[in-house]
Design an enzyme around this catalytic site. Structure first.
Site, short mmCIF file in Angstrom:
data_model
loop_
_atom_site.label_atom_id
_atom_site.label_comp_id
_atom_site.label_asym_id
_atom_site.label_seq_id
_atom_site.Cartn_x
_atom_site.Cartn_y
_atom_site.Cartn_z
N ALA A 32 -3.96 -4.60 5.33
CA ALA A 32 -4.42 -4.98 4.00
C ALA A 32 -3.22 -5.56 3.26
CB ALA A 32 -5.03 -3.80 3.25
N HIS A 34 -0.28 -7.63 1.40
CA HIS A 34 -0.11 -8.28 0.10
C HIS A 34 1.31 -8.84 0.06
CE1 HIS A 34 2.07 -4.64 -0.82
NE2 HIS A 34 0.98 -3.91 -0.58
N HIS A 37 4.29 -6.67 1.39
CA HIS A 37 4.49 -6.68 2.84
C HIS A 37 5.14 -8.00 3.28
CE1 HIS A 37 0.78 -3.99 2.58
NE2 HIS A 37 1.64 -3.23 3.22
N GLN A 61 -1.02 10.50 9.58
CA GLN A 61 -0.28 10.63 8.31
C GLN A 61 -1.20 10.81 7.10
OE1 GLN A 61 1.51 6.61 8.82
NE2 GLN A 61 1.25 6.44 6.60
P1 AMP Z 1 1.99 0.31 4.11
O1 AMP Z 1 1.18 -0.75 4.75
O2 AMP Z 1 1.52 0.71 2.76
O3 AMP Z 1 2.27 1.45 5.02
O4 AMP Z 1 3.41 -0.35 3.83
C1 AMP Z 1 4.14 -0.97 4.85
C2 AMP Z 1 5.51 -1.31 4.34
O5 AMP Z 1 5.40 -2.17 3.22
C3 AMP Z 1 6.27 -0.06 3.86
O6 AMP Z 1 7.64 -0.18 4.23
C4 AMP Z 1 6.11 -0.13 2.38
O7 AMP Z 1 7.13 0.50 1.64
C5 AMP Z 1 6.14 -1.64 2.15
N1 AMP Z 1 5.54 -1.97 0.86
C6 AMP Z 1 4.33 -1.54 0.40
N2 AMP Z 1 4.12 -2.01 -0.85
C7 AMP Z 1 5.22 -2.72 -1.18
C8 AMP Z 1 5.62 -3.43 -2.35
N3 AMP Z 1 4.86 -3.50 -3.43
N4 AMP Z 1 6.83 -4.05 -2.35
C9 AMP Z 1 7.64 -3.98 -1.25
N5 AMP Z 1 7.32 -3.32 -0.12
C10 AMP Z 1 6.12 -2.70 -0.09
#
Ligand code: AMP
Length: 281
Positions: A32, A34, A37, A61
């Site tokens: 998902a 954005h 990422h 998790q």
């Molecule tokens: P997730 O898909 O939420 O597990 O996030 C994957 C990676 O993207 C993790 O390292 C998160 O910290 C990073 N991430 C998620 N949201 C943001 C954001 N707004 N800005 C920068 N990195 C992000």
């Protein structure tokens, strides 16, 4: 961009790259995607020859099965975004590929990190995070791995795991990408209403009020003020808010000149759990 779905394919790909001494950067995600990422992909590309992004909604998790069920899944669109951003490989395995023997035993001593803040409110969360990231690191064998500061405690946990397991991967942290009003970008934001997404900027505002009040008020007072500010907005429920030492995540009573601090927060709004943080010196 190559899309790989099986463990064996990914292993063969990595073997071939290692043979050529290619440097691999890795961005693990749950999809998902954005702009947050994608900013990680940009950084990864600057650090290596090959950038690998994984998309895997890791069941171990999630301490809340409803959260897992409702987690947004947009694989096709994610693939397009990654391709357009210049990612080289998308690894998108099934749960069976990653856990062929079911959810196997995993336990790592994260010390205090597992018991405070996110660790306290999401029991088992960081065990699940380290379990999957360790599996992925063993498979992808990256030279560098890129994580977002948005998940501040998670980065600390990953660094601790790398140290405990003696892994030779450099962990790079990228600043938080935000929506126009300041709300930290998150896959979960898509579950907010359009108005809710604007309203939720109060979280970032509250963190900034702490940062800018630092020289004028006691930390306890700043925290209370920020809690009240958010709670005065209808529908917001603060799960925790703390002003901590940025290196240990211990809550601080008083501000000391030269110290490094992080204000961390988790908030419930419109049935969605939102986390954010702000680092300041
Ligand atoms: P997730 O898909 O939420 O597990 O996030 C994957 C990676 O993207 C993790 O390292 C998160 O910290 C990073 N991430 C998620 N949201 C943001 C954001 N707004 N800005 C920068 N990195 C992000």
């Amino acid at each position: 961009m190559i899309v790989l779905e099986s463990y064996a394919q990914m292993r063969a790909y990595v073997d071939a790259q290692k043979e050529k001494s290619s440097k691999i950067a890795f961005v693990p995600t749950m999809g998902a995607l954005h702009e947050g990422h994608l900013s990680l992909i940009d950084v990864a590309k600057r650090h290596a020859d090959i950038t690998v992004c994984s998309i895997f909604v890791n069941p171990t998790q999630f301490n809340d099965s409803k959260d897992l069920e409702k987690y947004p899944r947009t694989l096709e669109r994610d693939g397009e975004l990654l391709k357009n951003r210049g990612c080289d490989v998308l690894f998108a395995p099934s749960v069976e590929e990653m856990y062929p023997a079911g959810d196997t035993e995993w336990s790592i001593d994260l010390g205090k990190l597992d018991k405070i803040w996110e660790g306290e409110h999401r029991p088992g969360h960081f065990q699940g995070v380290t379990q999957i990231v360790y599996k992925l690191f063993r498979l992808v064998r990256p030279d560098v791995a890129v994580f977002g500061q948005k998940d501040y405690q998670q980065v600390m946990v990953i660094k601790k795991m790398v140290e405990l397991k003696n892994l030779s991967v450099e962990i790079i942290t990228v600043p938080t990408e935000r929506e126009l009003g300041g709300l930290a970008r998150s896959s979960r934001n898509s579950r907010l209403s359009a108005e809710g997404r604007v309203e939720a900027s109060v979280i970032f505002k509250a963190l900034n009020d702490i940062k800018f009040g630092l020289h004028h008020r006691a930390l306890g007072e700043l925290k209370d003020q920020a809690m009240t500010y958010i709670s005065n907005h209808q529908g917001f429920e603060v799960e925790y808010l703390a002003i901590c030492d940025a290196d240990t995540l211990e809550e601080k009573e008083a501000y000391e000149e030269g110290g490094k601090y992080v204000a961390i927060i988790a908030v419930w709004y419109e049935g969605v759990r939102l986390i954010d943080n702000l680092v300041f010196n």
